[in-house]
Design an enzyme around this catalytic site. Structure first.
Site, mmCIF file in Angstrom:
data_model
loop_
_atom_site.group_PDB
_atom_site.id
_atom_site.type_symbol
_atom_site.label_atom_id
_atom_site.label_comp_id
_atom_site.label_asym_id
_atom_site.label_seq_id
_atom_site.Cartn_x
_atom_site.Cartn_y
_atom_site.Cartn_z
ATOM 1 N N GLU A 1 45.846 55.770 32.094
ATOM 2 C CA GLU A 1 46.034 54.319 31.915
ATOM 3 C C GLU A 1 46.136 54.029 30.418
ATOM 4 O O GLU A 1 46.881 53.165 29.988
ATOM 5 C CB GLU A 1 44.849 53.569 32.544
ATOM 6 C CG GLU A 1 44.991 52.051 32.533
ATOM 7 C CD GLU A 1 43.792 51.345 33.192
ATOM 8 O OE1 GLU A 1 42.818 52.033 33.541
ATOM 9 O OE2 GLU A 1 43.854 50.115 33.348
ATOM 10 N N ASP B 1 42.790 43.718 39.638
ATOM 11 C CA ASP B 1 41.752 42.695 39.428
ATOM 12 C C ASP B 1 42.362 41.312 39.636
ATOM 13 O O ASP B 1 42.621 40.588 38.666
ATOM 14 C CB ASP B 1 41.220 42.796 37.995
ATOM 15 C CG ASP B 1 40.500 44.111 37.740
ATOM 16 O OD1 ASP B 1 39.398 44.290 38.271
ATOM 17 O OD2 ASP B 1 41.057 44.962 37.021
HETATM 18 ZN ZN LIG Z 1 41.325 49.804 38.177
#
Ligand SMILES: [Zn+2]
Length: 354
Positions: free
Chosen positions: A213, A291
């Site tokens: 990421e 999220d």
């Molecule tokens: Zn995540």
């Protein structure tokens, strides 16, 4: 025209397999939880609170993104809160035809002397179960270890996972199914947590891992060496063609969160997102919210972003159907969902031609 496209994407049956329970809280709920627990917040209206509980487009890094959680956590160290946010997550998912959600969270971030790590998970399962009864979306739980935690705390979370792990024999009964590793990847390399993954493998616990990421492919390499079944984000995968070939050969799906990656500056902007490159290279991908609460999005929006990246509607419908193959569920339950998705996706696409 745009509304019509959103309607079709909304009607598609979907899964969300990379969804942080604590990052999915509605801003209005943050306010109500604070009132109930008598916790003082920097604002007492939803509008006033938004800048504190959502990540601004000006956010500069994953670290800054994670800082937003600091305000939310004190409200989630309570069984009523955890049950409520799990229940509301299922409600939000059902509204946009997400048929199965895998909610992940780190129980040790919410435990207290009166609220154990096991009880955190139990409260979440209770909310998910109630959510299924009222809204029909099925679910399961992924337990996260946190990179910045010491071995003792992560061991505690892992023991909870071991105690509560049940390969879900019935879709209708939410269960704890898998292990994840989350947190600041740039500072804490995945190899430091290898022993947990090795143990999970021995015990037959499914595994995923936030990797690639932030900069570099080292954490991706480690995750693959640890035999993870899925990869969270994997944005930097294309930098190493050997890794790409391996992911394709092993059919390891990447859990993509487009808006999340733009917001944490994993990619400089939407058009630089590699989701379509992954797809063209044969890497299995799934679209997820990550999220939804603190980014202020829903999954349908993520499908719209994928359209903007150049995916066709038919490709997106196929991604949605194929996502059922990657669920942490026994094969017969996955197949059951897949059949349902195939007929519902066909019906949704017919809307386009109507
Ligand atoms: Zn995540």
């Amino acid at each position: 025209m745009k509304t019509m496209m959103r309607d079709i994407l909304l009607a598609l049956p979907k899964t969300d397999i990379h969804c942080h329970l604590d990052g999915s809280v509605r801003p209005a709920t943050v306010l109500e939880l604070a009132r109930r627990l008598k916790v003082k917040l920097p604002a007492d209206t939803v509008e006033g609170l938004l800048p504190f509980v959502t990540v601004a487009p000006t956010c500069r890094s994953l670290k800054e993104f994670l800082d937003v959680f600091e305000l939310i956590y004190p409200l989630l160290r309570d069984p009523v809160s955890v049950e409520r946010i799990a229940y509301e997550l299922v409600e939000d998912c059902a509204k946009e035809n997400i048929r199965h959600v895998e909610a992940r969270f780190a129980p040790v971030l919410q435990e207290t002397s009166k609220f154990s790590s096991d009880q955190v998970v139990e409260a979440a399962l209770k909310g998910l179960r109630k959510g299924f009864k009222d809204f029909g979306t099925t679910s399961s739980v992924i337990v996260c270890l946190i990179r910045s935690h010491g071995p003792k705390e992560n061991r505690r979370a892992f023991e909870t996972l071991k105690r509560m792990f049940r390969p879900q024999s019935r879709l209708e009964e939410p269960a704890v199914v898998a292990l994840d590793l989350a947190g600041d990847e740039a500072r804490y390399p995945t190899r430091d947590y290898a022993s947990f993954y090795e143990e999970a493998k021995r015990l037959g616990i499914w595994t995923t891992c936030h990797a690639g990421e932030t900069k570099g492919t080292e954490n991706l390499r480690t995750a693959l060496d640890l035999c993870v079944q899925r990869i969270g984000h994997g944005i930097h995968l294309m930098e190493d063609q050997k890794l790409v070939a391996e992911v394709v050969r092993r059919k390891i799906p990447v859990e993509i969160g487009i808006s999340s990656n733009v917001r944490t500056k994993s990619v400089p902007d939407l058009k630089s997102h590699p989701a379509l490159d992954f797809h063209k290279a044969g890497v299995p991908i799934t679209l997820n919210t990550d999220d939804r609460g603190i980014i202020g999005i829903d999954l349908t929006h993520e499908y719209e972003e994928a359209l903007a990246l150049g995916f066709t509607l038919e490709e997106l419908a196929k991604l949605a159907v194929d996502s059922t193959d990657h669920l942490f569920l026994p094969a017969d339950q996955r197949a059951r969902l897949r059949r349902r998705f195939e007929s519902e996706a066909r019906a949704a696409l017919q809307k386009e031609n109507a």
